[in-house]
Write a protein that holds these residues in place. Structure first.
Motif, PDB file in Angstrom:
ATOM      1  N   SER A   1     -20.778  46.253  10.809  1.00 26.92           N
ATOM      2  CA  SER A   1     -20.245  46.219   9.741  1.00 26.92           C
ATOM      3  C   SER A   1     -19.475  44.554   9.757  1.00 26.92           C
ATOM      4  O   SER A   1     -18.966  44.576  10.942  1.00 26.92           O
ATOM      5  CB  SER A   1     -18.592  46.545   9.340  1.00 26.92           C
ATOM      6  OG  SER A   1     -18.392  45.601   7.856  1.00 26.92           O
ATOM      7  N   SER A   2     -19.953  43.833   8.998  1.00 28.93           N
ATOM      8  CA  SER A   2     -19.865  41.824   9.352  1.00 28.93           C
ATOM      9  C   SER A   2     -18.906  41.251   8.221  1.00 28.93           C
ATOM     10  O   SER A   2     -19.202  41.372   6.888  1.00 28.93           O
ATOM     11  CB  SER A   2     -20.877  41.061   9.621  1.00 28.93           C
ATOM     12  OG  SER A   2     -21.756  41.733  10.896  1.00 28.93           O
ATOM     13  N   ARG A   3     -18.486  40.307   8.780  1.00 27.21           N
ATOM     14  CA  ARG A   3     -18.093  38.872   7.445  1.00 27.21           C
ATOM     15  C   ARG A   3     -19.213  38.152   7.605  1.00 27.21           C
ATOM     16  O   ARG A   3     -19.707  37.311   8.325  1.00 27.21           O
ATOM     17  CB  ARG A   3     -17.076  38.731   7.663  1.00 27.21           C
ATOM     18  CG  ARG A   3     -16.105  37.463   6.810  1.00 27.21           C
ATOM     19  CD  ARG A   3     -15.918  38.427   5.793  1.00 27.21           C
ATOM     20  NE  ARG A   3     -15.179  37.563   4.360  1.00 27.21           N
ATOM     21  CZ  ARG A   3     -14.988  38.500   3.003  1.00 27.21           C
ATOM     22  NH1 ARG A   3     -15.010  39.417   3.042  1.00 27.21           N
ATOM     23  NH2 ARG A   3     -14.320  37.973   1.787  1.00 27.21           N
ATOM     24  N   MET A   4     -19.785  37.449   6.127  1.00 25.57           N
ATOM     25  CA  MET A   4     -20.979  36.678   6.261  1.00 25.57           C
ATOM     26  C   MET A   4     -20.341  35.492   5.142  1.00 25.57           C
ATOM     27  O   MET A   4     -20.118  35.462   4.561  1.00 25.57           O
ATOM     28  CB  MET A   4     -22.329  37.577   6.192  1.00 25.57           C
ATOM     29  CG  MET A   4     -23.847  36.630   5.728  1.00 25.57           C
ATOM     30  SD  MET A   4     -24.162  36.482   6.738  1.00 25.57           S
ATOM     31  CE  MET A   4     -25.587  37.783   6.370  1.00 25.57           C
TER      32      MET A   4
ATOM     33  N   ALA B   1     -24.851  43.878  -1.880  1.00 24.36           N
ATOM     34  CA  ALA B   1     -23.590  43.587  -1.609  1.00 24.36           C
ATOM     35  C   ALA B   1     -23.499  42.276  -2.925  1.00 24.36           C
ATOM     36  O   ALA B   1     -24.952  41.426  -2.697  1.00 24.36           O
ATOM     37  CB  ALA B   1     -23.794  42.280  -0.305  1.00 24.36           C
ATOM     38  N   ASP B   2     -22.837  41.589  -3.272  1.00 20.98           N
ATOM     39  CA  ASP B   2     -22.515  40.349  -4.293  1.00 20.98           C
ATOM     40  C   ASP B   2     -21.957  39.722  -3.609  1.00 20.98           C
ATOM     41  O   ASP B   2     -20.745  39.120  -2.494  1.00 20.98           O
ATOM     42  CB  ASP B   2     -22.154  40.951  -5.379  1.00 20.98           C
ATOM     43  CG  ASP B   2     -22.868  41.414  -6.550  1.00 20.98           C
ATOM     44  OD1 ASP B   2     -23.991  41.560  -6.378  1.00 20.98           O
ATOM     45  OD2 ASP B   2     -22.213  42.462  -7.064  1.00 20.98           O
ATOM     46  N   PHE B   3     -22.517  37.950  -3.689  1.00 24.79           N
ATOM     47  CA  PHE B   3     -21.539  36.880  -3.088  1.00 24.79           C
ATOM     48  C   PHE B   3     -20.797  35.924  -3.981  1.00 24.79           C
ATOM     49  O   PHE B   3     -21.955  35.795  -4.547  1.00 24.79           O
ATOM     50  CB  PHE B   3     -21.408  36.642  -2.338  1.00 24.79           C
ATOM     51  CG  PHE B   3     -23.254  36.031  -1.597  1.00 24.79           C
ATOM     52  CD1 PHE B   3     -23.344  35.326  -1.907  1.00 24.79           C
ATOM     53  CD2 PHE B   3     -24.296  37.224  -1.209  1.00 24.79           C
ATOM     54  CE1 PHE B   3     -24.497  34.285  -1.709  1.00 24.79           C
ATOM     55  CE2 PHE B   3     -25.591  36.647  -1.401  1.00 24.79           C
ATOM     56  CZ  PHE B   3     -26.048  35.317  -1.259  1.00 24.79           C
TER      57      PHE B   3
ATOM     58  N   SER C   1     -17.381  33.682   1.546  1.00 27.12           N
ATOM     59  CA  SER C   1     -17.995  34.626   1.862  1.00 27.12           C
ATOM     60  C   SER C   1     -18.152  36.205   0.913  1.00 27.12           C
ATOM     61  O   SER C   1     -17.618  37.156   0.203  1.00 27.12           O
ATOM     62  CB  SER C   1     -16.901  34.302   3.549  1.00 27.12           C
ATOM     63  OG  SER C   1     -16.062  34.914   2.857  1.00 27.12           O
ATOM     64  N   PHE C   2     -17.887  37.393   2.543  1.00 26.19           N
ATOM     65  CA  PHE C   2     -18.563  38.549   2.356  1.00 26.19           C
ATOM     66  C   PHE C   2     -19.158  39.103   2.953  1.00 26.19           C
ATOM     67  O   PHE C   2     -19.260  39.009   3.710  1.00 26.19           O
ATOM     68  CB  PHE C   2     -19.675  38.753   0.520  1.00 26.19           C
ATOM     69  CG  PHE C   2     -21.241  38.793   1.561  1.00 26.19           C
ATOM     70  CD1 PHE C   2     -21.804  39.460   1.968  1.00 26.19           C
ATOM     71  CD2 PHE C   2     -21.709  37.096   0.919  1.00 26.19           C
ATOM     72  CE1 PHE C   2     -23.149  38.779   2.246  1.00 26.19           C
ATOM     73  CE2 PHE C   2     -23.255  36.879   2.160  1.00 26.19           C
ATOM     74  CZ  PHE C   2     -23.393  37.571   2.421  1.00 26.19           C
ATOM     75  N   ASP C   3     -18.366  40.687   2.542  1.00 23.84           N
ATOM     76  CA  ASP C   3     -18.824  41.570   4.335  1.00 23.84           C
ATOM     77  C   ASP C   3     -19.974  41.923   3.750  1.00 23.84           C
ATOM     78  O   ASP C   3     -20.486  42.189   2.361  1.00 23.84           O
ATOM     79  CB  ASP C   3     -17.382  42.674   3.384  1.00 23.84           C
ATOM     80  CG  ASP C   3     -16.539  42.527   4.159  1.00 23.84           C
ATOM     81  OD1 ASP C   3     -15.825  41.523   4.712  1.00 23.84           O
ATOM     82  OD2 ASP C   3     -15.197  42.759   3.166  1.00 23.84           O
TER      83      ASP C   3
END
Length: 803
Positions: A182-185, A212-214, A223-225
């Motif tokens: 898992s990362s934060r982007m 994923a939504d952002f 930012s999002f996971d």
């Protein structure tokens, strides 16, 4: 000064010493020691320029104040004595340049904007000679706009076609996306003007399934996971206004490390570490704030995971780097964290009213404090100017620059927002900004292998250094051991010598050289290689940052405002032109040499018509001989050592250095043919004289009445160059209307009401400000910037109306 010398000795030692072997596995002491040693050896400067405004018309004057600090502590640094200021156009062509004298890390200057400038956006940048070693990305830069109302403004706008395609970038936290972890982007989208664009988007896999939504939060950043799955491909579908764009994500690695920072708890930062590499049980975690080590610890992994808690109070204020290393010392992840400063310089304006009539006196005092305690020794600068649709309030100040922008690479939109917005809102936006950055001023490889970056530019500890080299006119290769002379003739003459090193390099250190001068560079034709040539180096760096200026355009709706500003500039130059061109600092007053042994004022003696008669008749302690080959001169060595009597003194066996208005004369026969009636003074030095790395058997120094060469013919091989020394200080003009009837009938269209590069306290310790409003009505802002000796910085914006 002792601190500066300590750093310089460490730098020289690090260059001379060899590298140290890096062991297979670092210990905590080794990692910490290497980092601290590197930080001690790599003293760096920061330079901030308080520029009076951000919008100008050609024909106006741009004013600035310079603050130079230690890059680590932000305290004023009295190392460099010269700063370099440049105005650069969109093609990275310097249009104006100046060398600014620095005293105790402070200086000030101005640019008179010529009417030959084209309309457009420009960058003003500042740096020192020492800062050149770190590159142009480390220089201070600020965008300004200049409009030439006497030229075709539309031509400049057409020269900058707009690119409507947005720049879309993704930034994995820590640096890498790893399958299954898992990362934060972070996502950042900017337009052609460098400004952030609002957006929303989805991450979709190869089957167009959203995972994923952002969306953006502030200034085009959000930012999002995201957890990438092995064997899958992903794209981002991004909506901007009514248009959709697709963008590939960064490379997803099968194996690697992931670093995540959770700063939702104000009392503790949780650092989460993950890896899917087999057999990894230990890693290193290091945290530093501007190269000041704050944390270094070995972390044990369990099933490829670990969580470490860091007290944010342990980190320094501003930007900290948190770096993950393998047990062997290989950096694999890095994350930036920002801690908001607690002790800032607070500036109070006491007595400023909300509104004033035209041509009325504005009178108030400034107070400064840090954490509620009075701070009377803060260095302050101040500008008061009119705001309108073109002249906007600056988005940057000394606080946002030193704490934020100077430690990040590239363009940072609205840096002042992060310090003026509410803390909760600003903290989220700041964390997104930290996720999109990853630049540092050093290489980990240099630290771990005890390497220092090359030092190509020396700090100017005493004054401006004129650099150059001696090369062969035949091969173009550098020539070693060539004695070279630089002369600055004039009423305030200057003279320096230097013997070229193995690379042919020359460095002439001028402690004081102000204003425009003609300099003459030459070698001794009797001693040097006659096929040598001297080349002077450009003192300004011809490298530029990666930041591009935005496209330039002017809306037709603003033409009426431009016309009004144009009229104001023309009126000011017509009625107050002489006051605007006033300088309060005279040209160079440096002493050429120490006190001479004898001084002969020619008019005090019988005037002879030949130099030979002058030297023979009334100059003592000198031997003038005329042989078949010509004249020769030897001076008596007047150096006295206790215990040695007069009989043992003797004439020097070689000829002295002969100067005519600081220009060396190598042929005594030519000197004898010179007209002595044009000479005002002769100074004689009857002792061995050391200058730089040269020495001379005494000196004869002739000075003419006008300080020029007075028809003395130079050697044809001499290099003659018009050279700009340190900038002379321009005086800011502000009219005083009380009881001055001469000004009452003159128009006053000033929009810059006040500029002070330094605000001094009076005998009571008060900082008193006084100036007059003009005939221009509207909203005005007073901008005060300041810095204390302990590195506390601050700014203040106060507004008033002229009605």
């Amino acid at each position: 000064m002792k601190k500066i010398l300590h750093y310089i000795i460490l730098i020289i030692f690090s260059i001379i010493s060899g590298t140290v072997f890096l062991h297979a596995q670092l210990s905590q002491e080794t990692l910490s020691e290497k980092f601290n040693q590197y930080a001690q050896r790599s003293l760096q400067e920061k330079l901030y320029m308080h520029v009076d405004r951000n919008f100008y018309l050609a024909g106006e004057i741009l004013w600035f104040r310079i603050y130079v600090t230690d890059a680590m502590l932000h305290q004023p640094l009295d190392m460099s004595k010269v700063a370099y200021a440049e105005l650069i156009d969109a093609a990275n062509t310097p249009v104006l340049q100046a060398k600014i004298s620095l005293t105790e890390g402070k200086g000030n200057g101005s640019f008179a904007l010529p009417v030959s400038l084209n309309s457009g956006h420009y960058k003003i940048r500042g740096y020192t000679n020492w800062m050149k070693n770190t590159g142009a990305d480390y220089f201070f830069e600020q965008n300004i706009t200049i409009v030439n109302t006497q030229k075709n403004r539309e031509a400049a706008a057409a020269a900058n076609p707009k690119n409507n395609e947005p720049d879309i970038r993704f930034f994995p936290e820590g640096g890498s996306l790893v399958a299954g972890l898992s990362s934060r982007m972070a996502c950042k989208i900017v337009g052609a003007d460098g400004k952030g664009i609002a957006f929303s988007g989805k991450i979709i896999d190869e089957q167009q399934k959203p995972v994923a939504d952002f969306h953006s939060y502030k200034m085009g950043m959000g930012s999002f996971d995201f957890t990438p799955a092995a064997g899958h491909r992903y794209q981002a579908a991004i909506t901007i206004a009514d248009k959709t764009f697709t963008q590939n994500l960064p490379t997803i690695f099968e194996k690697g490390y992931v670093l995540h920072l959770d700063n939702s708890n104000a009392s503790a930062i949780r650092v989460e570490i993950q890896t899917n590499l087999a057999g990894v049980s230990k890693v290193w975690l290091l945290a530093h704030t501007r190269q000041s080590l704050k944390e270094a610890k070995m972390v044990t992994l369990e099933n490829g995971k670990a969580s470490v808690s860091i007290n944010p109070e342990k980190l320094g204020e501003g930007i900290s780097h948190i770096t993950l290393f393998t047990a062997e010392g290989q950096p694999v992840c890095e994350r930036l964290y920002f801690r908001f400063p607690q002790k800032e310089l607070s500036i109070q304006l006491n007595g400023l009213q909300a509104s004033y009539p035209t041509r009325s006196k504005v009178d108030f005092t400034l107070g400064t404090s840090v954490s509620g305690q009075p701070e009377n020794n803060a260095d302050l600068s101040m500008a008061v100017y009119k705001l309108d649709e073109l002249q906007l309030q600056n988005e940057d100040d000394i606080r946002s620059y030193l704490w934020l922008r100077s430690d990040l690479k590239g363009y940072i939109e609205s840096p002042g927002y992060y310090f003026s917005a509410g803390r909760d809102e600003a903290s989220v936006a700041m964390d997104n900004l930290m996720l999109t950055q990853g630049w540092r001023r050093f290489s980990w490889d240099d630290i771990l292998h005890d390497k220092m970056p090359p030092v190509n530019f020396a700090p100017e500890l005493n004054g401006h250094i004129i650099s150059g080299k001696v090369v062969s006119t035949v091969t173009g290769k550098p020539l070693e051991n060539i004695e070279t002379y630089v002369s600055v003739p004039g009423l305030n003459a200057n003279f320096r010598t230097y013997i070229s090193d193995a690379e042919g390099r020359l460095k002439f250190d001028f402690t004081s050289m102000k204003g425009s001068s003609e300099i003459i560079v030459q070698t001794n034709p009797n001693a040097a290689d006659t096929l040598s040539r001297v080349e002077l180096a450009n003192p300004f760096l011809d490298q530029y940052s990666s930041i591009k200026l935005p496209p330039f355009s002017l809306l037709s709706q603003k033409q009426h405002l431009l016309q009004d500003l144009h009229t104001g500039v023309q009126v000011q130059n017509a009625y107050h032109g002489l006051q605007l061109k006033r300088f309060w600092q005279s040209a160079d007053t440096a002493v050429l040499f120490e006190k001479p042994d004898a001084v002969y004022m020619m008019d005090d003696y019988t005037r002879f018509t030949t130099v030979e008669e002058v030297l023979r008749e009334y100059v003592t302690l000198m031997d003038v001989q005329k042989r078949r080959s010509g004249f020769s001169i030897q001076l008596w060595n007047n150096f006295f050592t206790p215990g040695i009597d007069l009989v043992n003194r003797q004439f020097f066996q070689t000829e002295p250095l002969i100067l005519v208005n600081s220009v060396p004369v190598f042929n005594v026969n030519r000197l004898m043919g010179y007209d002595p009636l044009k000479m005002r003074k002769l100074e004689v030095y009857n002792r061995r004289y050391f200058l730089g790395n040269s020495f001379f058997s005494g000196i004869l120094n002739f000075t003419s009445y006008k300080g020029d060469l007075a028809d003395f013919e130079l050697d044809p091989r001499a290099l003659v160059v018009d050279y700009e020394g340190l900038q002379l200080q321009r005086e800011f003009y502000s009219p005083v209307y009380d009881g001055n009837e001469d000004l009452s009938h003159l128009p006053d269209f000033r929009t810059l009401l006040y500029w002070a590069h330094e605000i001094k306290a009076d005998k009571k310790g008060d900082k008193h400000i006084s100036f007059y409003t003009s005939d221009k009505k509207g909203k005005y802002v007073a901008v005060i910037q300041g810095l204390t000796a302990k590195g506390n910085c601050g700014s203040r914006y106060s507004f008033f109306e002229v009605q």
